[in-house]
Every structure is written in C-alpha cells, then in structure tokens.
Design a protein around this motif. Structure first.
Motif, PDB file in Angstrom:
ATOM      1  N   PRO A 184       0.695  -1.177  -0.100  1.00 46.63           N
ATOM      2  CA  PRO A 184      -0.021   0.134   0.024  1.00 46.63           C
ATOM      3  C   PRO A 184       0.819   1.099  -0.008  1.00 46.63           C
ATOM      4  O   PRO A 184       2.080   1.253   0.480  1.00 46.63           O
ATOM      5  N   SER A 185       0.406   2.469  -0.622  1.00 46.26           N
ATOM      6  CA  SER A 185       1.164   3.563  -0.722  1.00 46.26           C
ATOM      7  C   SER A 185      -0.046   4.653  -0.215  1.00 46.26           C
ATOM      8  O   SER A 185      -1.247   4.504  -0.734  1.00 46.26           O
ATOM      9  N   ILE A 186       0.536   5.837   0.167  1.00 41.51           N
ATOM     10  CA  ILE A 186      -0.148   7.220   0.392  1.00 41.51           C
ATOM     11  C   ILE A 186       0.636   8.024  -0.048  1.00 41.51           C
ATOM     12  O   ILE A 186       1.655   8.493   0.232  1.00 41.51           O
ATOM     13  N   VAL A 187      -0.146   9.146  -0.674  1.00 42.79           N
ATOM     14  CA  VAL A 187       0.434  10.231  -1.110  1.00 42.79           C
ATOM     15  C   VAL A 187      -0.473  11.535  -0.572  1.00 42.79           C
ATOM     16  O   VAL A 187      -1.530  11.488  -0.694  1.00 42.79           O
ATOM     17  N   ALA A 188       0.269  12.300   0.023  1.00 43.21           N
ATOM     18  CA  ALA A 188      -0.315  13.472   0.878  1.00 43.21           C
ATOM     19  C   ALA A 188       0.470  14.909   0.578  1.00 43.21           C
ATOM     20  O   ALA A 188       1.831  14.751   0.292  1.00 43.21           O
ATOM     21  N   GLY A 189      -0.153  16.064   0.604  1.00 47.32           N
ATOM     22  CA  GLY A 189       0.396  17.260   0.336  1.00 47.32           C
ATOM     23  C   GLY A 189      -0.404  18.319  -0.115  1.00 47.32           C
ATOM     24  O   GLY A 189      -1.570  17.980  -0.552  1.00 47.32           O
TER      25      GLY A 189
END
Length: 267
Positions: A184-189
C-alpha cells in the motif's frame, strides 16, 4: 444444550472479531503547508510551537509538510536571528522522526518538503520534473514495515504552483515511482490542483481521494474565507482501506488549513 451452543457461538464470533482487528492497522495522516514557519497573518511571528502542539494533540503516524525552510535567512528573521531547520525542530518538539527533502537552494539554506514519522522508517526523496521550468519540487518518502511484514510507503509532496504542465509531469512521476513499490501507498500534500484538472484524473486512476470518498471534500485554503481544495491525502487502490475520518482543521497558523485523515488498512 441450547445455552451451551449460544455461548460457543458468542465465543467464536468474539474470537473472529478480535483476530480481524488484530490483522488490521490503523493510521492517522496529517498534511499541512506550514508557510515557512511563520504565522501567515502575523508577519514576523513564529508558528512552530502552535504546529507542534497541534501535531502532538493529534498523534499522527505520518505528517506531510510543505513550504519548509532549512537553515535559511528567512527563518533567522523570524526566530531571533538564528537560522532554523524547521523539520528538525518539529521532530524535536513532537518526538517524531523527521526528514527534509530539499527541492531548491533558497535564502542561504534550503527549501522543500518535510516528513514526520511516528516510527522509524526508511527515508528517501525523489526530485520531481519541471519541464516548463520554475521552482523545483521534490517528494519525501517514508517506507515502513508493518507487523505482517508488509511495507507501506508514504509520500509527502508539494506540486508546482505555476504551470499545469509541471503538475501533470510531477503527478506522472509520482505514480510511476510508487508503482514500483510493493504494498500500500499514501500520497499527501499541497498538490495545487483541483478535482476537475488533468493531474487529479491521473492520480485518480490508481488512488482514492480520501476526502471525496469519505464525502467531506471541504476547501483547505485560505484560512480566511476558504474557497479552494488543493491539499489532499490519496490512498492506493491496490489495498483495502476503510476511511474513518476526514477533517479540515480550522486553525490559522498558516494560509492553508491542515487536513487530517484516519484510515484502517485491512488485510
């Protein structure tokens, strides 16, 4: 006999529930554009103590930070004449592990993206493309191994504010990089795009917009009269997520408001 069967059924149900919960992992994610460590509406006043308290109160697993200075003269003008590494200072104040991903040289130091992790993680960065020129951008990355030996990847970034062609190229680069990761991966910003744009649609192919999925896509900027949603948390579609909370936190330490997302990663 009936009572015994009922009791056994309850025991089995409870056991299965406990096993299921033990296999799931909860994450609290925060993303915040911190306006280079200065109160956005009170020029010359520091904001790190306020931000650190906010982070400690929330107790997140990962924090994505944007507009981050490291040892610049700009921070010295705000922090009693002493240049400050903002990520290092926030890590110290919150007890988290910090990482600064420099995107450009600026004001005698560096400027870029920051990442805080509650637990020790493998930390790295990638530089993002700027085909039309303009300000350099980067993504800070934390890779963290879960109890089940699965690795989760968290990317903290800040996309170009000037050119759509840069945002498209940067989004494509992020997707391409994370596609190479297993798990799993998460991208935030602060992604500087809106839902109707091409970069949003590129990311949407493989990721879930947490706020939109939860049904609470509120504007994140500016703090005074908010009208745009450009700060996001995205969850990879290759995993089973339950989104339990999405909140835009109404604090005015920056011109942006922080976005809080709580999720359960299910096995």
């Amino acid at each position: 006999m009936k009572t015994v069967k009922t009791l056994l059924t309850l025991i089995i149900t409870l056991t299965l529930t406990l096993i299921s919960k033990a296999q799931n992992t909860e994450f609290t994610i925060l993303t915040y554009n911190i306006y280079h460590g200065e109160q956005a509406y009170q020029k010359g006043k520091p904001n790190l103590d306020d931000i650190a308290k906010l982070i400690k109160d929330i107790d997140p697993d990962f924090v994505a930070l944007q507009e981050v200075d490291s040892m610049t003269q700009r921070t010295a003008e705000v922090y009693d004449g002493k240049a400050v590494d903002l990520v290092n200072k926030l890590a110290s104040k919150t007890g988290m592990h910090g990482f600064f991903a420099k995107a450009i040289d600026y004001s005698g130091g560096g400027y870029g993206e920051g990442l805080l992790s509650k637990n020790p993680a493998e930390l790295s960065k990638i530089d993002l493309p700027i085909p039309q020129g303009g300000e350099g951008r980067a993504m800070a990355i934390a890779s963290y191994k879960l109890k089940n030996e699965q690795t989760i990847t968290f990317g903290a970034t800040h996309l170009c504010h000037q050119f759509d062609s840069n945002r498209i190229a940067q989004t494509e680069a992020i997707v391409e990089h994370l596609e190479k990761k297993i798990g799993p991966s998460i991208v935030a910003g602060d992604l500087n795009f809106k839902p109707e744009t091409t970069p949003y649609k590129i990311l949407e192919k493989g990721y879930i917009d947490a706020a939109a999925s939860y049904g609470n896509p509120l504007p994140t900027i500016p703090y005074e009269n908010p009208r745009s949603r450009i700060d996001y948390v995205w969850l990879s579609k290759n995993s089973n997520w339950e989104i339990t909370e999405v909140k835009v936190i109404p604090v005015g330490f920056s011109d942006h408001m922080p976005v809080l997302v709580k999720v359960v990663l299910k096995d």
